[in-house]
Design a protein around this motif. Sequence first.
Motif, PDB file in Angstrom:
ATOM      1  N   ASP A  65      -9.303  -2.821   2.611  1.00  0.00           N
ATOM      2  CA  ASP A  65      -8.460  -1.649   1.993  1.00  0.00           C
ATOM      3  C   ASP A  65      -7.349  -1.915   1.256  1.00  0.00           C
ATOM      4  OD1 ASP A  65     -10.275   0.003   3.099  1.00  0.00           O
ATOM      5  OD2 ASP A  65      -9.219  -0.037   5.143  1.00  0.00           O
ATOM      6  N   ASP A  92       0.735  -1.177   0.011  1.00  0.00           N
ATOM      7  CA  ASP A  92       0.231   0.108  -0.093  1.00  0.00           C
ATOM      8  C   ASP A  92       0.774   1.154   0.035  1.00  0.00           C
ATOM      9  OD1 ASP A  92       0.914  -0.407   2.479  1.00  0.00           O
ATOM     10  OD2 ASP A  92      -0.782  -0.005   3.583  1.00  0.00           O
ATOM     11  N   GLN A 136      -5.993   5.644   7.620  1.00  0.00           N
ATOM     12  CA  GLN A 136      -6.647   4.162   7.577  1.00  0.00           C
ATOM     13  C   GLN A 136      -7.829   3.944   8.321  1.00  0.00           C
ATOM     14  OE1 GLN A 136      -4.234   2.451   5.931  1.00  0.00           O
ATOM     15  NE2 GLN A 136      -3.009   4.391   5.593  1.00  0.00           N
ATOM     16  N   LYS A 185      -4.476  -2.904   9.608  1.00  0.00           N
ATOM     17  CA  LYS A 185      -5.416  -2.106   8.545  1.00  0.00           C
ATOM     18  C   LYS A 185      -6.251  -3.164   8.257  1.00  0.00           C
ATOM     19  CE  LYS A 185      -4.492   0.092   4.241  1.00  0.00           C
ATOM     20  NZ  LYS A 185      -3.482   0.625   3.290  1.00  0.00           N
TER      21      LYS A 185
END
Length: 450
Positions: free
Chosen positions: A167, A52, A213, A163
Motif C-alpha cells: 500500500d 503516505d 488501512q 501497514k
Amino acid sequence: MSRPLRIAIIGAGPAGVYAADSLTKSETPVDIDLIDRQPAPYGLVRYGVAPDHPRIKGIVNALHRILEKPEIRFLGHVDYGVDCKLEDLRHHYDSVVFATGASDDRELNVPGIDLPHSHGASEFISFYDGNPEAARDWTLDSTSVAVVGAGNVALDVARVLAKQPDDLLSTEIPDNVYQALKSSQVTDVHLFARRGPAQTKFTPLELRELDHQPGMELVVHPEGFELDEASEEAIRTNNQVKNVVKTLQDWALRDPREDSARRLHFHFLRRPVEVLGTDRVEGLRTEVMELTGDGNVRGTGEYETQEAQSLYRAVGYLSSPLPDIPFDNDSGTIPHEGGRVLDLDGDHIPGVYTTGWVKRGPVGLIGHTKGDAMETVNNLLADAETAEPAPEPDPSGILELLDERGVAYTTWEGWNRLDAHERALGEARGRERMKVVPREEMVRVSRDED
C-alpha cells in the motif's frame, strides 16, 4: 542602505522558507540565501513526514513557489559549523537567521532503553523517508512491537509498522525501504499513552486515517480508557478532543474485522517503567496510571508486562546545539527574545536571529511556524536600520569562499534537476516519484556531473 539587505537563513525547511517569504513581503529590499546541509530543500516535509501523508506533502508546492522568488537563493549541501562558521556568515551577510529545526529524539529514561532493537522515532522516520544521513538497512524481525507516545509521530511510526507494504508503493519510498517493510514479521503493534484518551495529542484527521488501512485491525483496550472531570470539560469545549475521543470510543465498541493480518493496539494510562530483555528487547513493563480529576495522572503501584521484541519511543524531538551559538540544554532551544539570539549575559548578539522549532521547541504543526517567523522577521528588520552592515555583502563572496573550501554546494537549479530525475525514476515504476537516497548521488545529479 543603498543595496538590498543581505540575509542568510540556516535551514531550508518550512521555518526557514516561511521566514524568507516574510522578508520578501516586507518593504525592505532583501537578498536571501537559504542554506541547508542537505542537497535538497524542504527539511521536515521531505525527511520528517510519513510518505503516505499526501496532504502534508502538498505543502511542498507552497514552499516551491516561495523558493522560486528572485530574492531567494538556495545553497544546499552546505553544513554550518563544518563548511562555514558564524564569523564567515557575519562577514558576508548583514543578518543570520537559524532555522535548523529539531530532529533528535528526546530520551526516555527508563532501565533497558539502550537495549538492541530499542529505537528513537526519528531514526525510523529518517530511514523510511530516505534521509541520506540515516541507516540504509532496517531489521523488522519482531512479531510484536511497542510504540511509546501519544502524538502524531507515534501514530506515523505505528501506522507504517502495521501497514501492508504494497500500500506504500504509490508513494515515494525508496526501494530499500519497501524491501525492508516487505520482509517485516510484525503482526501486532502496541501503542502506549501515559495519560487518558482525552489527553492525547493526536489530531482527528491523522487518527481517522488509520481506519482506511487495508488488513489492519484497530484494537482499543478498555482498560485505561477513562475520562475524568477535566476530560469531560475538554470534550465539551474542544472539538479536536471531542472528535479524537469519539473516534477511539467507536473503535472500542465495534466487532473485530475478520481479514486483519496486523493489529494496532491502543493502551491508555500506561507509563513505561522498564524495557525488558538481556541481549535485545523482549518486553515493556508499564505502571497502571489513574486520572486525578484535573487531567493529570498518578501511579497506582500496579504493573503490567507486554511482550515485544522491539520498541520505538516517540516522546518528542530535541534540537541540536550549533557551533558558536548559545544553547539551552534544558529546553533544547536557542536562547532568544522575540527571535533575537541572546548571549550568556542575556544581550542580543548583533545580527543573529532564530525561528521555528529551534526557537520555540518542537510543538505545533508546520503551519504554526508562519507566525513564529513573522515575529523574528519584524525584529530583524527593526534592528537593520541601525545595525552594522556586512563587510563583504556581494552575493558572489560566499560562493567564492565555498569554492575555495572545496564545498560541492547545490542550487535551486540543481534541485529542479534532481526533482525531475526522481520523478522520472518514479514514472518508470508507475509512481509519481522515487526518492534518491545516497548523498553522493543527490549531489551528482544536482550538479549535473557524470
